[in-house]
Design a protein around this motif. Structure first.
Motif, PDB file in Angstrom:
ATOM      1  N   LEU A  11       0.830  -1.202   0.000  1.00  0.00           N
ATOM      2  CA  LEU A  11       0.000   0.000   0.000  1.00  0.00           C
ATOM      3  C   LEU A  11       0.865   1.252   0.000  1.00  0.00           C
ATOM      4  CD1 LEU A  11      -2.807  -0.988   2.549  1.00  0.00           C
ATOM      5  CD2 LEU A  11      -2.777  -1.270   0.068  1.00  0.00           C
ATOM      6  N   ARG A  12       1.958   1.229   0.782  1.00  0.00           N
ATOM      7  CA  ARG A  12       2.872   2.371   0.800  1.00  0.00           C
ATOM      8  C   ARG A  12       3.525   2.558  -0.566  1.00  0.00           C
ATOM      9  NH1 ARG A  12       5.203   0.070   6.412  1.00  0.00           N
ATOM     10  NH2 ARG A  12       3.965   1.284   7.900  1.00  0.00           N
ATOM     11  N   ASP A  13       3.909   1.445  -1.204  1.00  0.00           N
ATOM     12  CA  ASP A  13       4.492   1.526  -2.542  1.00  0.00           C
ATOM     13  C   ASP A  13       3.492   2.119  -3.530  1.00  0.00           C
ATOM     14  OD1 ASP A  13       6.730   0.266  -1.531  1.00  0.00           O
ATOM     15  OD2 ASP A  13       6.170  -1.725  -2.259  1.00  0.00           O
ATOM     16  N   PHE A  14       2.261   1.653  -3.458  1.00  0.00           N
ATOM     17  CA  PHE A  14       1.235   2.114  -4.390  1.00  0.00           C
ATOM     18  C   PHE A  14       0.965   3.609  -4.204  1.00  0.00           C
ATOM     19  CE2 PHE A  14      -3.410   2.558  -5.414  1.00  0.00           C
ATOM     20  CZ  PHE A  14      -3.262   2.483  -6.794  1.00  0.00           C
ATOM     21  N   GLU A  15       0.897   4.068  -2.952  1.00  0.00           N
ATOM     22  CA  GLU A  15       0.692   5.498  -2.691  1.00  0.00           C
ATOM     23  C   GLU A  15       1.829   6.315  -3.276  1.00  0.00           C
ATOM     24  OE1 GLU A  15       1.622   9.228  -1.049  1.00  0.00           O
ATOM     25  OE2 GLU A  15       2.732   7.426  -0.446  1.00  0.00           O
ATOM     26  N   THR A  20       4.082   9.923  -7.542  1.00  0.00           N
ATOM     27  CA  THR A  20       5.201  10.290  -8.422  1.00  0.00           C
ATOM     28  C   THR A  20       4.959   9.954  -9.888  1.00  0.00           C
ATOM     29  OG1 THR A  20       6.281   8.146  -8.070  1.00  0.00           O
ATOM     30  CG2 THR A  20       6.831   9.935  -6.527  1.00  0.00           C
ATOM     31  N   LEU A  21       4.114   8.928 -10.133  1.00  0.00           N
ATOM     32  CA  LEU A  21       3.845   8.434 -11.490  1.00  0.00           C
ATOM     33  C   LEU A  21       5.152   8.078 -12.211  1.00  0.00           C
ATOM     34  CD1 LEU A  21       0.993  10.867 -12.605  1.00  0.00           C
ATOM     35  CD2 LEU A  21       0.785   8.560 -11.650  1.00  0.00           C
ATOM     36  N   ASN A  22       6.102   7.547 -11.442  1.00  0.00           N
ATOM     37  CA  ASN A  22       7.402   7.203 -12.009  1.00  0.00           C
ATOM     38  C   ASN A  22       8.006   6.064 -11.188  1.00  0.00           C
ATOM     39  OD1 ASN A  22      10.465   7.428 -12.167  1.00  0.00           O
ATOM     40  ND2 ASN A  22       9.851   8.810 -13.825  1.00  0.00           N
ATOM     41  N   PHE A  23       8.239   4.909 -11.831  1.00  0.00           N
ATOM     42  CA  PHE A  23       8.740   3.744 -11.103  1.00  0.00           C
ATOM     43  C   PHE A  23      10.134   3.996 -10.530  1.00  0.00           C
ATOM     44  CE2 PHE A  23       5.275   1.424 -13.025  1.00  0.00           C
ATOM     45  CZ  PHE A  23       5.047   0.366 -12.148  1.00  0.00           C
ATOM     46  N   ALA A  26       9.858   6.480  -7.575  1.00  0.00           N
ATOM     47  CA  ALA A  26       9.154   5.857  -6.454  1.00  0.00           C
ATOM     48  C   ALA A  26      10.023   4.801  -5.775  1.00  0.00           C
ATOM     49  CB  ALA A  26       7.844   5.236  -6.944  1.00  0.00           C
ATOM     50  N   SER A  27      10.744   4.006  -6.557  1.00  0.00           N
ATOM     51  CA  SER A  27      11.606   2.980  -5.944  1.00  0.00           C
ATOM     52  C   SER A  27      12.747   3.622  -5.173  1.00  0.00           C
ATOM     53  CB  SER A  27      12.150   2.027  -7.019  1.00  0.00           C
ATOM     54  OG  SER A  27      12.932   2.713  -7.978  1.00  0.00           O
ATOM     55  N   ASP A  28      13.288   4.734  -5.685  1.00  0.00           N
ATOM     56  CA  ASP A  28      14.330   5.463  -4.947  1.00  0.00           C
ATOM     57  C   ASP A  28      13.781   5.978  -3.619  1.00  0.00           C
ATOM     58  OD1 ASP A  28      16.213   5.052  -6.881  1.00  0.00           O
ATOM     59  OD2 ASP A  28      15.996   7.022  -7.817  1.00  0.00           O
ATOM     60  N   GLU A  29      12.576   6.535  -3.663  1.00  0.00           N
ATOM     61  CA  GLU A  29      11.969   7.079  -2.453  1.00  0.00           C
ATOM     62  C   GLU A  29      11.685   5.983  -1.433  1.00  0.00           C
ATOM     63  OE1 GLU A  29       7.921   9.585  -1.397  1.00  0.00           O
ATOM     64  OE2 GLU A  29       9.032  10.084  -3.224  1.00  0.00           O
ATOM     65  N   ARG A  30      11.370   4.779  -1.931  1.00  0.00           N
ATOM     66  CA  ARG A  30      11.057   3.666  -1.039  1.00  0.00           C
ATOM     67  C   ARG A  30      12.297   2.858  -0.641  1.00  0.00           C
ATOM     68  NH1 ARG A  30       7.745   2.932   2.074  1.00  0.00           N
ATOM     69  NH2 ARG A  30       7.110   0.803   1.610  1.00  0.00           N
ATOM     70  N   ASN A  31      13.462   3.288  -1.159  1.00  0.00           N
ATOM     71  CA  ASN A  31      14.736   2.661  -0.783  1.00  0.00           C
ATOM     72  C   ASN A  31      14.814   1.184  -1.141  1.00  0.00           C
ATOM     73  OD1 ASN A  31      16.320   4.810   0.637  1.00  0.00           O
ATOM     74  ND2 ASN A  31      14.471   4.865   1.879  1.00  0.00           N
ATOM     75  N   ILE A  32      14.284   0.813  -2.315  1.00  0.00           N
ATOM     76  CA  ILE A  32      14.432  -0.546  -2.817  1.00  0.00           C
ATOM     77  C   ILE A  32      14.754  -0.460  -4.304  1.00  0.00           C
ATOM     78  CG2 ILE A  32      12.888  -1.616  -1.131  1.00  0.00           C
ATOM     79  CD1 ILE A  32      10.714  -1.670  -3.245  1.00  0.00           C
ATOM     80  N   THR A  33      15.246  -1.554  -4.880  1.00  0.00           N
ATOM     81  CA  THR A  33      15.558  -1.545  -6.300  1.00  0.00           C
ATOM     82  C   THR A  33      14.261  -1.444  -7.116  1.00  0.00           C
ATOM     83  OG1 THR A  33      15.442  -3.955  -6.489  1.00  0.00           O
ATOM     84  CG2 THR A  33      17.579  -2.993  -5.911  1.00  0.00           C
ATOM     85  N   ASN A  54      -1.315   1.719 -15.504  1.00  0.00           N
ATOM     86  CA  ASN A  54      -1.160   1.588 -16.954  1.00  0.00           C
ATOM     87  C   ASN A  54       0.293   1.889 -17.294  1.00  0.00           C
ATOM     88  OD1 ASN A  54      -1.193   1.643 -19.713  1.00  0.00           O
ATOM     89  ND2 ASN A  54      -2.800   3.202 -19.917  1.00  0.00           N
ATOM     90  N   ARG A  55       1.060   0.851 -17.615  1.00  0.00           N
ATOM     91  CA  ARG A  55       2.484   1.005 -17.876  1.00  0.00           C
ATOM     92  C   ARG A  55       2.778   1.374 -19.322  1.00  0.00           C
ATOM     93  NH1 ARG A  55       1.301  -2.725 -14.187  1.00  0.00           N
ATOM     94  NH2 ARG A  55       2.668  -3.076 -12.358  1.00  0.00           N
ATOM     95  N   ALA A  56       1.751   1.462 -20.169  1.00  0.00           N
ATOM     96  CA  ALA A  56       1.952   1.761 -21.585  1.00  0.00           C
ATOM     97  C   ALA A  56       2.031   3.256 -21.853  1.00  0.00           C
ATOM     98  CB  ALA A  56       0.825   1.145 -22.415  1.00  0.00           C
ATOM     99  N   THR A  57       1.780   4.099 -20.849  1.00  0.00           N
ATOM    100  CA  THR A  57       1.829   5.548 -21.023  1.00  0.00           C
ATOM    101  C   THR A  57       3.082   6.103 -20.352  1.00  0.00           C
ATOM    102  OG1 THR A  57       0.596   5.974 -18.982  1.00  0.00           O
ATOM    103  CG2 THR A  57      -0.682   5.660 -21.006  1.00  0.00           C
ATOM    104  N   TYR A  58       3.470   7.312 -20.750  1.00  0.00           N
ATOM    105  CA  TYR A  58       4.572   8.002 -20.072  1.00  0.00           C
ATOM    106  C   TYR A  58       4.149   9.434 -19.787  1.00  0.00           C
ATOM    107  CZ  TYR A  58       9.037   9.839 -18.689  1.00  0.00           C
ATOM    108  OH  TYR A  58      10.046  10.415 -17.958  1.00  0.00           O
ATOM    109  N   PRO A  59       4.125   9.843 -18.516  1.00  0.00           N
ATOM    110  CA  PRO A  59       4.396   8.983 -17.363  1.00  0.00           C
ATOM    111  C   PRO A  59       3.296   7.946 -17.172  1.00  0.00           C
ATOM    112  CG  PRO A  59       3.531  11.083 -16.615  1.00  0.00           C
ATOM    113  CD  PRO A  59       3.738  11.218 -18.100  1.00  0.00           C
ATOM    114  N   VAL A  60       3.565   6.947 -16.341  1.00  0.00           N
ATOM    115  CA  VAL A  60       2.550   5.926 -16.082  1.00  0.00           C
ATOM    116  C   VAL A  60       1.322   6.587 -15.460  1.00  0.00           C
ATOM    117  CG1 VAL A  60       4.239   4.084 -15.793  1.00  0.00           C
ATOM    118  CG2 VAL A  60       3.482   5.374 -13.793  1.00  0.00           C
TER     119      VAL A  60
END
Length: 299
Positions: A11-15, A20-23, A26-33, A54-60
């Motif tokens: 849930l924290r990852d999803f929020e 950020t609409l950016n993987f 978001a992963s940097d902010e969550r401190n994981i790869t 929806n991963r087909a758009t940029y940004p997601v």
């Protein structure tokens, strides 16, 4: 087919991703790869039963299901946080426990001894330690669920803590060094500098873990004549395999001081293969009582 149980970290990852609409961000902010972050988002989508992003758009972008699920996720996190705070307040009574969130290896190899020393200096001191991953430990501090966070700091992999909101103290230096049990290291000639001969069996940290990311940064583009035979996230479980002579592994020196002194473990690479870590503490002392202030000053 077995159904996944819901993980609060999802849930924290999803929020974070919804914000950020950016993987990558978001992963940097969550401190994981990023790969581990993507797997957790997919696990949440599997739990919900529908695509949320929806991963087909940029940004997601969030899908319609994702837009409907976001307020549910935010409400669930808020309610859990409020309930936890209420339970904490009720649990305090006359003797308030000072709560730490700590990486597991720091809890075992540093904090336990330090708390013993501090309780002799401050007899009224009462502590509670929560050991978890770096991202969860950081979340617990930011949400006010703990008073003090203890974690490793490294120039390439550092927790994203707002130092305008939290005070930071660097407590002690540690080193992450490649080692092996003395007998197989000498018998088999295990040395990371050697490129010939059979591959050296390698006991690795999960790449999504903090130490796993530090090791990857340390190895970088160096050539390794190794074969990964075991992967784990915990120092203590890798250390058990290490002590049986199963292979080489990177270990925090604080976790193997006695074994190095006794000659049970030996380095299998020079300083170029090691990394310097700092054990740091984060807190907001403005709300501390007298006992907590004493602890923070002496930590």
């Amino acid at each position: 087919m077995l159904e996944h149980s819901l993980d609060l970290n999802w849930l924290r990852d999803f929020e974070c991703l919804a914000r950020t609409l950016n993987f990558t961000r978001a992963s940097d902010e969550r401190n994981i790869t990023q790969s581990a972050f993507s797997r957790r988002i997919k696990a949440l989508e599997s739990w919900v039963g529908l695509p949320l992003v929806n991963r087909a758009t940029y940004p997601v972008q969030l899908t319609e299901a994702g837009q409907q699920f976001l307020p549910v996720a935010l409400a669930a996190m808020s309610q859990l946080s409020e309930s936890r705070q209420s339970l904490r307040d009720a649990d305090r009574g006359d003797s308030r426990f000072i709560r730490f969130s700590v990486l597991h290896t720091i809890a075992v190899n540093f904090l336990a001894t330090r708390i013993d020393e501090l309780q002799r200096q401050i007899p009224e001191l009462r502590t509670r330690v929560l050991s978890d991953s770096l991202s969860t430990c950081c979340d617990l501090l930011i949400e006010g669920a703990v008073d003090i966070l203890l974690c490793y700091y490294h120039h390439s992999v550092s927790p994203m803590i707002d130092e305008a909101a939290f005070e930071r103290k660097d407590l002690v230096k540690d080193r992450l060094v490649p080692v092996a049990a003395v007998e197989p290291a000498r018998t088999m000639g295990w040395d990371l500098a050697r490129q010939d001969g059979p591959p050296i069996p390698y006991l690795a940290y999960d790449r999504s873990s903090f130490l796993g990311m530090v090791v990857e940064n340390t190895i970088d583009r160096k050539c390794l004549n190794t074969e990964t035979i075991y992967v784990d996230s915990l120092v203590e479980t890798i250390k058990r395999r290490l002590m049986t002579g199963s292979g080489v592994a990177w270990m925090p020196e604080t976790a193997i001081t006695a074994e190095l002194d006794q000659g049970l473990l030996v380095p299998v690479g020079d300083d170029a293969w090691s990394a310097t870590l700092t054990i740091s503490a984060f807190s907001n002392p403005s709300g501390f009582d007298q006992i907590a202030h004493q602890l923070w000053e002496r930590l």
